[in-house]
Design an enzyme around this catalytic site. Structure first.
Site, PDB file in Angstrom:
ATOM      1  N   GLY A  43      -2.233  -5.314  -1.533  1.00 58.30           N
ATOM      2  CA  GLY A  43      -1.611  -5.310  -2.847  1.00 58.30           C
ATOM      3  C   GLY A  43      -1.922  -4.092  -3.686  1.00 58.30           C
ATOM      4  O   GLY A  43      -1.506  -4.008  -4.847  1.00 58.30           O
ATOM      5  N   SER A  47       1.671   0.329   0.931  1.00 54.72           N
ATOM      6  CA  SER A  47       2.978   0.247   1.599  1.00 54.72           C
ATOM      7  C   SER A  47       4.093   0.776   0.702  1.00 54.72           C
ATOM      8  O   SER A  47       5.080   1.351   1.193  1.00 54.72           O
ATOM      9  CB  SER A  47       3.268  -1.198   2.014  1.00 54.72           C
ATOM     10  OG  SER A  47       2.378  -1.607   3.034  1.00 54.72           O
ATOM     11  N   GLU A 171      -0.721   0.580   9.547  1.00 50.45           N
ATOM     12  CA  GLU A 171      -1.569  -0.305  10.358  1.00 50.45           C
ATOM     13  C   GLU A 171      -1.104  -0.312  11.822  1.00 50.45           C
ATOM     14  O   GLU A 171      -0.787  -1.363  12.400  1.00 50.45           O
ATOM     15  CB  GLU A 171      -1.545  -1.730   9.793  1.00 50.45           C
ATOM     16  CG  GLU A 171      -2.118  -1.858   8.390  1.00 50.45           C
ATOM     17  CD  GLU A 171      -3.640  -1.843   8.351  1.00 50.45           C
ATOM     18  OE1 GLU A 171      -4.267  -1.705   9.414  1.00 50.45           O
ATOM     19  OE2 GLU A 171      -4.197  -1.950   7.251  1.00 50.45           O
TER      20      GLU A 171
END
Length: 288
Positions: A43, A47, A171
């Protein structure tokens, strides 16, 4: 090509009652040829940053400059196709993006979509299979008959077949066992060094940041709170623990040894650095 964020905000569902901040006032530069890691807890905005790197998202405020492309809230999607060829995206569990009947067709799909002839796309598929460490005989196999690690390599080969200048990794080792993770990270490092690719890596693995990155961006609650070399970022263990990030395994061990009287300057980030400083203090010969 350099990538620059200039006071960038991004708001999800802007102008609606469901609006939420993704990133806020981010200013940073990812230099051409660098290996940049972006870290932060879930969060934090990692991304969201990644999706601005090839204009999958466009800033609500501010400007993202990617080489010759300037992306603002007003930028049309019409002329972004060349940009998206320059920036290759490898998302978590990239193998889920596979869909063609054979490995060769799957790898060739992207280049053909950008106007490469079928013959040249097939040659690219052959080259990319070798580049990601797969045997030639996988080309005519179904990707779904391969192991999970091989499938992920096929998906990465498909991204590399676009011949990007920047490889973005979200990731990329998620779900792999330790040996598979190490093999994958070594492959990316080889691509960085031998192909000259700019690498942007999002990861929770601090050991990978220490071993491979030369630049680190630390995100928290949508803000860029720190940037620098891995040595600069990992020099303050208390600060990192406060941010719920931790430190590389080697650095954690060195800090424990330091409390027992050992001296480290600089603080080691990798096993090799730890050995080089520890062996003389134990009365042994220097490590070759």
């Amino acid at each position: 090509m350099d990538i620059t964020f200039d006071h960038v905000d991004f708001t999800y569902q802007a102008g609606t009652p469901f609006a939420g901040d993704g990133i806020k006032d981010v200013t940073a530069t990812i230099h051409d040829g660098s290996y940049t890691a972006i870290i932060g807890h879930t969060g934090s905005g990692k991304s969201t940053i990644l999706q601005h790197l090839n204009a999958l998202l466009k800033p609500t405020k501010g400007t993202v400059t990617i080489g010759d492309f300037k992306i603002t809230n007003e930028t049309s999607n019409k002329n972004l196709k060349p940009l998206r060829q320059k920036v290759g995206m490898v998302f978590q569990f990239a193998e889920n993006q596979l869909f063609e009947q054979t490995v060769a067709k799957d790898i060739a799909f992207g280049p053909k979509n950008f106007g490469v002839s079928e013959e040249d796309a097939a040659k690219l598929a052959e080259q990319m299979v070798k580049l990601v460490g797969l045997p030639d005989d996988v080309l005519e196999k179904s990707p779904f008959d391969l192991s999970g690690g091989q499938m992920r390599r096929v998906a990465i080969a498909g991204v590399l077949a676009m011949q990007p200048e920047v490889l973005v990794l979200d990731e990329p080792t998620a779900g792999l066992d330790p040996a598979g993770r190490q093999e994958m990270m070594r492959m990316f490092d080889q691509l960085h060094k031998e192909q000259g690719l700019t690498i942007v890596l999002v990861t929770h693995q601090m050991d990978d940041v220490a071993d491979y990155a030369d630049h680190v961006l630390v995100m928290e609650a949508g803000h860029l709170v720190k940037s620098g070399s891995p040595r600069e970022i990992f020099s303050d263990e208390d600060w990192l623990n406060e941010k719920q990030l931790g430190v590389p395994t080697t650095t954690r061990m060195a800090n424990r040894l330091k409390r027992r009287g050992f001296v480290f300057d600089p603080m080691p980030l990798t096993e090799a650095e730890l050995a080089d400083q520890l062996v003389p203090q134990l009365g042994g010969a220097s490590r070759e």
